[in-house]
Design a protein around this motif. Structure first.
Motif, PDB file in Angstrom:
ATOM      1  N   VAL A 184       0.862  -1.188   0.000  1.00 34.28           N
ATOM      2  CA  VAL A 184       0.000   0.000   0.000  1.00 34.28           C
ATOM      3  C   VAL A 184       0.894   1.232   0.000  1.00 34.28           C
ATOM      4  O   VAL A 184       1.796   1.351   0.833  1.00 34.28           O
ATOM      5  N   HIS A 185       0.614   2.174  -0.927  1.00 34.78           N
ATOM      6  CA  HIS A 185       1.346   3.440  -0.956  1.00 34.78           C
ATOM      7  C   HIS A 185       0.328   4.577  -0.906  1.00 34.78           C
ATOM      8  O   HIS A 185      -0.500   4.712  -1.805  1.00 34.78           O
ATOM      9  N   ALA A 186       0.390   5.368   0.158  1.00 38.43           N
ATOM     10  CA  ALA A 186      -0.455   6.551   0.300  1.00 38.43           C
ATOM     11  C   ALA A 186       0.459   7.768   0.225  1.00 38.43           C
ATOM     12  O   ALA A 186       1.249   8.000   1.136  1.00 38.43           O
ATOM     13  N   SER A 187       0.367   8.524  -0.870  1.00 37.60           N
ATOM     14  CA  SER A 187       1.291   9.641  -1.038  1.00 37.60           C
ATOM     15  C   SER A 187       0.975  10.811  -0.108  1.00 37.60           C
ATOM     16  O   SER A 187       1.804  11.700   0.049  1.00 37.60           O
ATOM     17  N   GLU A 188      -0.193  10.824   0.519  1.00 33.95           N
ATOM     18  CA  GLU A 188      -0.527  11.853   1.508  1.00 33.95           C
ATOM     19  C   GLU A 188      -0.834  11.221   2.868  1.00 33.95           C
ATOM     20  O   GLU A 188      -0.017  11.267   3.754  1.00 33.95           O
ATOM     21  N   LEU A 189      -2.015  10.622   3.014  1.00 40.36           N
ATOM     22  CA  LEU A 189      -2.472  10.118   4.310  1.00 40.36           C
ATOM     23  C   LEU A 189      -2.977   8.691   4.200  1.00 40.36           C
ATOM     24  O   LEU A 189      -3.723   8.366   3.275  1.00 40.36           O
ATOM     25  N   LEU A 190      -2.560   7.849   5.141  1.00 47.81           N
ATOM     26  CA  LEU A 190      -3.066   6.484   5.258  1.00 47.81           C
ATOM     27  C   LEU A 190      -3.808   6.380   6.576  1.00 47.81           C
ATOM     28  O   LEU A 190      -3.233   6.632   7.635  1.00 47.81           O
ATOM     29  N   GLU A 191      -5.097   6.048   6.502  1.00 41.48           N
ATOM     30  CA  GLU A 191      -5.918   5.856   7.701  1.00 41.48           C
ATOM     31  C   GLU A 191      -6.253   4.381   7.825  1.00 41.48           C
ATOM     32  O   GLU A 191      -6.852   3.804   6.924  1.00 41.48           O
ATOM     33  N   LEU A 192      -5.859   3.787   8.948  1.00 39.96           N
ATOM     34  CA  LEU A 192      -6.168   2.390   9.207  1.00 39.96           C
ATOM     35  C   LEU A 192      -7.221   2.324  10.311  1.00 39.96           C
ATOM     36  O   LEU A 192      -6.949   2.670  11.455  1.00 39.96           O
ATOM     37  N   GLN A 193      -8.405   1.888   9.931  1.00 39.06           N
ATOM     38  CA  GLN A 193      -9.523   1.771  10.857  1.00 39.06           C
ATOM     39  C   GLN A 193      -9.350   0.501  11.702  1.00 39.06           C
ATOM     40  O   GLN A 193      -8.503  -0.337  11.409  1.00 39.06           O
ATOM     41  N   PRO A 194     -10.172   0.304  12.751  1.00 44.65           N
ATOM     42  CA  PRO A 194      -9.964  -0.805  13.691  1.00 44.65           C
ATOM     43  C   PRO A 194      -9.960  -2.207  13.080  1.00 44.65           C
ATOM     44  O   PRO A 194      -9.299  -3.094  13.599  1.00 44.65           O
ATOM     45  N   LYS A 195     -10.654  -2.439  11.977  1.00 44.59           N
ATOM     46  CA  LYS A 195     -10.711  -3.794  11.408  1.00 44.59           C
ATOM     47  C   LYS A 195      -9.800  -3.953  10.192  1.00 44.59           C
ATOM     48  O   LYS A 195      -9.907  -4.927   9.454  1.00 44.59           O
TER      49      LYS A 195
ATOM     50  N   LYS B 283      -6.674  -4.984   8.009  1.00 43.32           N
ATOM     51  CA  LYS B 283      -5.661  -6.036   8.048  1.00 43.32           C
ATOM     52  C   LYS B 283      -4.891  -5.950   6.734  1.00 43.32           C
ATOM     53  O   LYS B 283      -5.462  -6.147   5.669  1.00 43.32           O
ATOM     54  N   ILE B 284      -3.596  -5.643   6.825  1.00 40.61           N
ATOM     55  CA  ILE B 284      -2.749  -5.500   5.639  1.00 40.61           C
ATOM     56  C   ILE B 284      -1.640  -6.530   5.704  1.00 40.61           C
ATOM     57  O   ILE B 284      -0.941  -6.635   6.715  1.00 40.61           O
ATOM     58  N   GLU B 285      -1.493  -7.281   4.610  1.00 42.69           N
ATOM     59  CA  GLU B 285      -0.388  -8.226   4.471  1.00 42.69           C
ATOM     60  C   GLU B 285       0.483  -7.706   3.332  1.00 42.69           C
ATOM     61  O   GLU B 285       0.244  -8.024   2.174  1.00 42.69           O
ATOM     62  N   GLY B 286       1.446  -6.864   3.673  1.00 44.55           N
ATOM     63  CA  GLY B 286       2.316  -6.254   2.680  1.00 44.55           C
ATOM     64  C   GLY B 286       2.968  -5.013   3.253  1.00 44.55           C
ATOM     65  O   GLY B 286       2.565  -4.506   4.308  1.00 44.55           O
ATOM     66  N   ASP B 287       3.961  -4.502   2.550  1.00 43.74           N
ATOM     67  CA  ASP B 287       4.660  -3.300   2.997  1.00 43.74           C
ATOM     68  C   ASP B 287       3.794  -2.069   2.781  1.00 43.74           C
ATOM     69  O   ASP B 287       2.989  -2.015   1.851  1.00 43.74           O
ATOM     70  N   VAL B 288       3.978  -1.087   3.651  1.00 45.15           N
ATOM     71  CA  VAL B 288       3.160   0.124   3.647  1.00 45.15           C
ATOM     72  C   VAL B 288       4.077   1.342   3.590  1.00 45.15           C
ATOM     73  O   VAL B 288       5.018   1.440   4.368  1.00 45.15           O
ATOM     74  N   SER B 289       3.794   2.271   2.673  1.00 43.63           N
ATOM     75  CA  SER B 289       4.517   3.548   2.652  1.00 43.63           C
ATOM     76  C   SER B 289       3.492   4.673   2.674  1.00 43.63           C
ATOM     77  O   SER B 289       2.417   4.551   2.103  1.00 43.63           O
ATOM     78  N   TYR B 290       3.841   5.760   3.344  1.00 41.49           N
ATOM     79  CA  TYR B 290       2.891   6.835   3.608  1.00 41.49           C
ATOM     80  C   TYR B 290       3.635   8.118   3.930  1.00 41.49           C
ATOM     81  O   TYR B 290       4.785   8.086   4.342  1.00 41.49           O
ATOM     82  N   LYS B 291       2.938   9.241   3.769  1.00 42.90           N
ATOM     83  CA  LYS B 291       3.477  10.528   4.216  1.00 42.90           C
ATOM     84  C   LYS B 291       3.024  10.786   5.652  1.00 42.90           C
ATOM     85  O   LYS B 291       3.788  11.218   6.489  1.00 42.90           O
ATOM     86  N   ALA B 292       1.736  10.514   5.929  1.00 37.70           N
ATOM     87  CA  ALA B 292       1.185  10.630   7.285  1.00 37.70           C
ATOM     88  C   ALA B 292       0.352   9.377   7.558  1.00 37.70           C
ATOM     89  O   ALA B 292      -0.276   8.838   6.653  1.00 37.70           O
ATOM     90  N   LEU B 293       0.367   8.919   8.800  1.00 35.61           N
ATOM     91  CA  LEU B 293      -0.311   7.677   9.172  1.00 35.61           C
ATOM     92  C   LEU B 293      -1.212   7.917  10.373  1.00 35.61           C
ATOM     93  O   LEU B 293      -0.796   8.532  11.356  1.00 35.61           O
ATOM     94  N   GLU B 294      -2.437   7.415  10.272  1.00 38.56           N
ATOM     95  CA  GLU B 294      -3.375   7.408  11.398  1.00 38.56           C
ATOM     96  C   GLU B 294      -3.830   5.970  11.564  1.00 38.56           C
ATOM     97  O   GLU B 294      -4.436   5.398  10.662  1.00 38.56           O
ATOM     98  N   MET B 295      -3.513   5.377  12.712  1.00 42.22           N
ATOM     99  CA  MET B 295      -3.794   3.955  12.922  1.00 42.22           C
ATOM    100  C   MET B 295      -4.604   3.770  14.187  1.00 42.22           C
ATOM    101  O   MET B 295      -4.179   4.173  15.266  1.00 42.22           O
ATOM    102  N   HIS B 296      -5.774   3.162  14.050  1.00 45.19           N
ATOM    103  CA  HIS B 296      -6.643   2.916  15.191  1.00 45.19           C
ATOM    104  C   HIS B 296      -6.289   1.592  15.854  1.00 45.19           C
ATOM    105  O   HIS B 296      -5.751   0.683  15.222  1.00 45.19           O
ATOM    106  N   GLN B 297      -6.636   1.488  17.134  1.00 48.09           N
ATOM    107  CA  GLN B 297      -6.403   0.259  17.876  1.00 48.09           C
ATOM    108  C   GLN B 297      -7.171  -0.877  17.219  1.00 48.09           C
ATOM    109  O   GLN B 297      -8.352  -0.733  16.897  1.00 48.09           O
ATOM    110  N   GLY B 298      -6.499  -1.989  16.992  1.00 48.29           N
ATOM    111  CA  GLY B 298      -7.120  -3.150  16.354  1.00 48.29           C
ATOM    112  C   GLY B 298      -6.623  -3.366  14.930  1.00 48.29           C
ATOM    113  O   GLY B 298      -6.683  -4.476  14.412  1.00 48.29           O
TER     114      GLY B 298
END
Length: 132
Positions: free
Chosen positions: A77-88, A90-105
């Motif tokens: 996953v590549h997010a050139s601005e913002l990556l938001e990960l909600q509580p459910k 599930k990512i199987e792979g490398d992640v690149s981002y400028k800004a990250l928001e990750m919820h519990q879960g």
């Protein structure tokens, strides 16, 4: 409110119960509630948003400005601005981002790579030699 860009409208939907096999290219916004097997890429030069809902599954590469995930992604996953990960999420792979928001879960099985300019390698400073 201040300093935030206006989000592009979500103009396309892949509904729950739909399975698409093949690469997707979109502009503005795309919401996925179904299944996609293939790469998903936003068009160049236009602000984009991709929403992967709780019921969605994506197998392939993802590339967009703003990515919101609450479903399952198998691929990088590549997010050139913002990556938001909600509580459910599930990512199987490398992640690149400028800004990250990750919820519990939320879960990531892969490497996290920030792409912000502060993380880029700075040039080496050389000190002048003392001539005594």
């Amino acid at each position: 409110m201040f300093g935030k860009k206006k989000q592009p409208p979500i103009k396309s939907l892949i509904a729950q119960g739909t399975c698409i096999e093949g690469n997707l290219k979109f502009t503005d916004g795309l919401r996925i509630d179904g299944e996609v097997i293939g790469d998903i890429c936003a068009g160049e030069g236009i602000s984009s948003i991709l929403v992967i809902s709780e019921s969605a599954s994506v197998t392939g590469r993802i590339h967009a400005d703003h990515v919101i995930i609450n479903g399952r992604v198998m691929g990088p996953v590549h997010a050139s601005e913002l990556l938001e990960l909600q509580p459910k999420a599930k990512i199987e792979g490398d992640v690149s981002y400028k800004a990250l928001e990750m919820h519990q879960g939320a879960v990531i099985f892969g490497q996290l790579r920030p792409t912000s300019q502060e993380m880029e390698e700075k040039p080496v400073l050389k000190l002048a030699a003392n001539n005594i």
